[in-house]
Design a protein around this motif. Sequence first.
Motif, PDB file in Angstrom:
ATOM      1  N   SER A 243     -26.990 -20.456 -45.966  1.00 14.39           N
ATOM      2  CA  SER A 243     -26.535 -19.935 -47.007  1.00 14.39           C
ATOM      3  C   SER A 243     -25.413 -19.352 -46.876  1.00 14.39           C
ATOM      4  O   SER A 243     -24.479 -19.717 -47.753  1.00 14.39           O
ATOM      5  CB  SER A 243     -27.275 -18.714 -47.464  1.00 14.39           C
ATOM      6  N   ALA A 244     -24.890 -18.807 -45.650  1.00 14.75           N
ATOM      7  CA  ALA A 244     -23.402 -18.317 -45.490  1.00 14.75           C
ATOM      8  C   ALA A 244     -23.221 -17.947 -43.988  1.00 14.75           C
ATOM      9  O   ALA A 244     -24.466 -17.647 -43.379  1.00 14.75           O
ATOM     10  CB  ALA A 244     -23.170 -17.014 -46.237  1.00 14.75           C
TER      11      ALA A 244
ATOM     12  N   GLN B 291     -17.081 -13.761 -45.274  1.00 14.38           N
ATOM     13  CA  GLN B 291     -18.223 -14.766 -45.317  1.00 14.38           C
ATOM     14  C   GLN B 291     -17.922 -16.166 -45.922  1.00 14.38           C
ATOM     15  O   GLN B 291     -16.657 -16.176 -46.758  1.00 14.38           O
ATOM     16  CB  GLN B 291     -19.379 -14.328 -46.195  1.00 14.38           C
ATOM     17  N   ILE B 292     -18.590 -17.265 -45.673  1.00 15.68           N
ATOM     18  CA  ILE B 292     -17.925 -18.503 -46.338  1.00 15.68           C
ATOM     19  C   ILE B 292     -19.344 -19.164 -46.187  1.00 15.68           C
ATOM     20  O   ILE B 292     -20.214 -19.365 -45.447  1.00 15.68           O
ATOM     21  CB  ILE B 292     -17.011 -19.480 -45.209  1.00 15.68           C
ATOM     22  N   THR B 293     -19.583 -19.966 -47.318  1.00 11.95           N
ATOM     23  CA  THR B 293     -20.637 -20.671 -47.706  1.00 11.95           C
ATOM     24  C   THR B 293     -20.386 -22.293 -47.120  1.00 11.95           C
ATOM     25  O   THR B 293     -19.281 -22.688 -47.125  1.00 11.95           O
ATOM     26  CB  THR B 293     -21.106 -20.933 -49.084  1.00 11.95           C
ATOM     27  N   PRO B 294     -21.328 -23.124 -46.925  1.00 10.33           N
ATOM     28  CA  PRO B 294     -21.292 -24.487 -46.440  1.00 10.33           C
ATOM     29  C   PRO B 294     -20.222 -25.269 -47.324  1.00 10.33           C
ATOM     30  O   PRO B 294     -19.627 -26.215 -47.098  1.00 10.33           O
ATOM     31  CB  PRO B 294     -22.447 -25.035 -46.502  1.00 10.33           C
TER      32      PRO B 294
ATOM     33  N   ASN C   4     -21.896 -25.856 -39.697  1.00 11.82           N
ATOM     34  CA  ASN C   4     -22.466 -25.105 -38.601  1.00 11.82           C
ATOM     35  C   ASN C   4     -21.466 -24.191 -37.823  1.00 11.82           C
ATOM     36  O   ASN C   4     -21.732 -23.486 -36.829  1.00 11.82           O
ATOM     37  CB  ASN C   4     -23.264 -26.026 -37.657  1.00 11.82           C
ATOM     38  N   SER C   5     -20.107 -24.175 -38.310  1.00 10.19           N
ATOM     39  CA  SER C   5     -19.081 -23.389 -37.754  1.00 10.19           C
ATOM     40  C   SER C   5     -18.423 -22.638 -38.628  1.00 10.19           C
ATOM     41  O   SER C   5     -18.371 -22.857 -39.795  1.00 10.19           O
ATOM     42  CB  SER C   5     -18.068 -24.387 -37.125  1.00 10.19           C
ATOM     43  N   VAL C   6     -17.689 -21.436 -37.966  1.00 11.55           N
ATOM     44  CA  VAL C   6     -17.044 -20.517 -38.760  1.00 11.55           C
ATOM     45  C   VAL C   6     -15.960 -20.058 -37.963  1.00 11.55           C
ATOM     46  O   VAL C   6     -16.178 -19.740 -36.802  1.00 11.55           O
ATOM     47  CB  VAL C   6     -18.014 -19.229 -39.286  1.00 11.55           C
TER      48      VAL C   6
END
Length: 123
Positions: free
Chosen positions: A32-33, A50-53, A76-78
Amino acid sequence: QVQLLESGGGLVQAGGTLRLSCAASGKTICISALGWYRQASGKERELVAQITPDGRTYIADSLKGRFTISNENARNSVYLQMNNLKPEDSAIYYCHGDTGIEVPLGCHYSGYWGQGTEVTVSS
């Protein structure tokens, strides 16, 4: 289970920059985020970004203009780019993921935390 592995914290002088990275592994079919929280000594943990896909982002109002969140098109990374750091940015930064597994009519999400990475900004 989901594992969140953070890196990039450290000691920096005021006005400097740091880039935090977090990689999620395990049961990440549904995301989701991904995001970052921080907790300074004696204070409550607070949401930083936050960041969403699909690339939607949120940055805490007080940090806009200095902090940027991205995933570089890797769901899968942020990453958290922190510029013009101030002593009050000193904290433990935690990666957080709302991830989960597929169920018949959607996804079942759970929240997961990384172990934290320390950021210290000297004046």
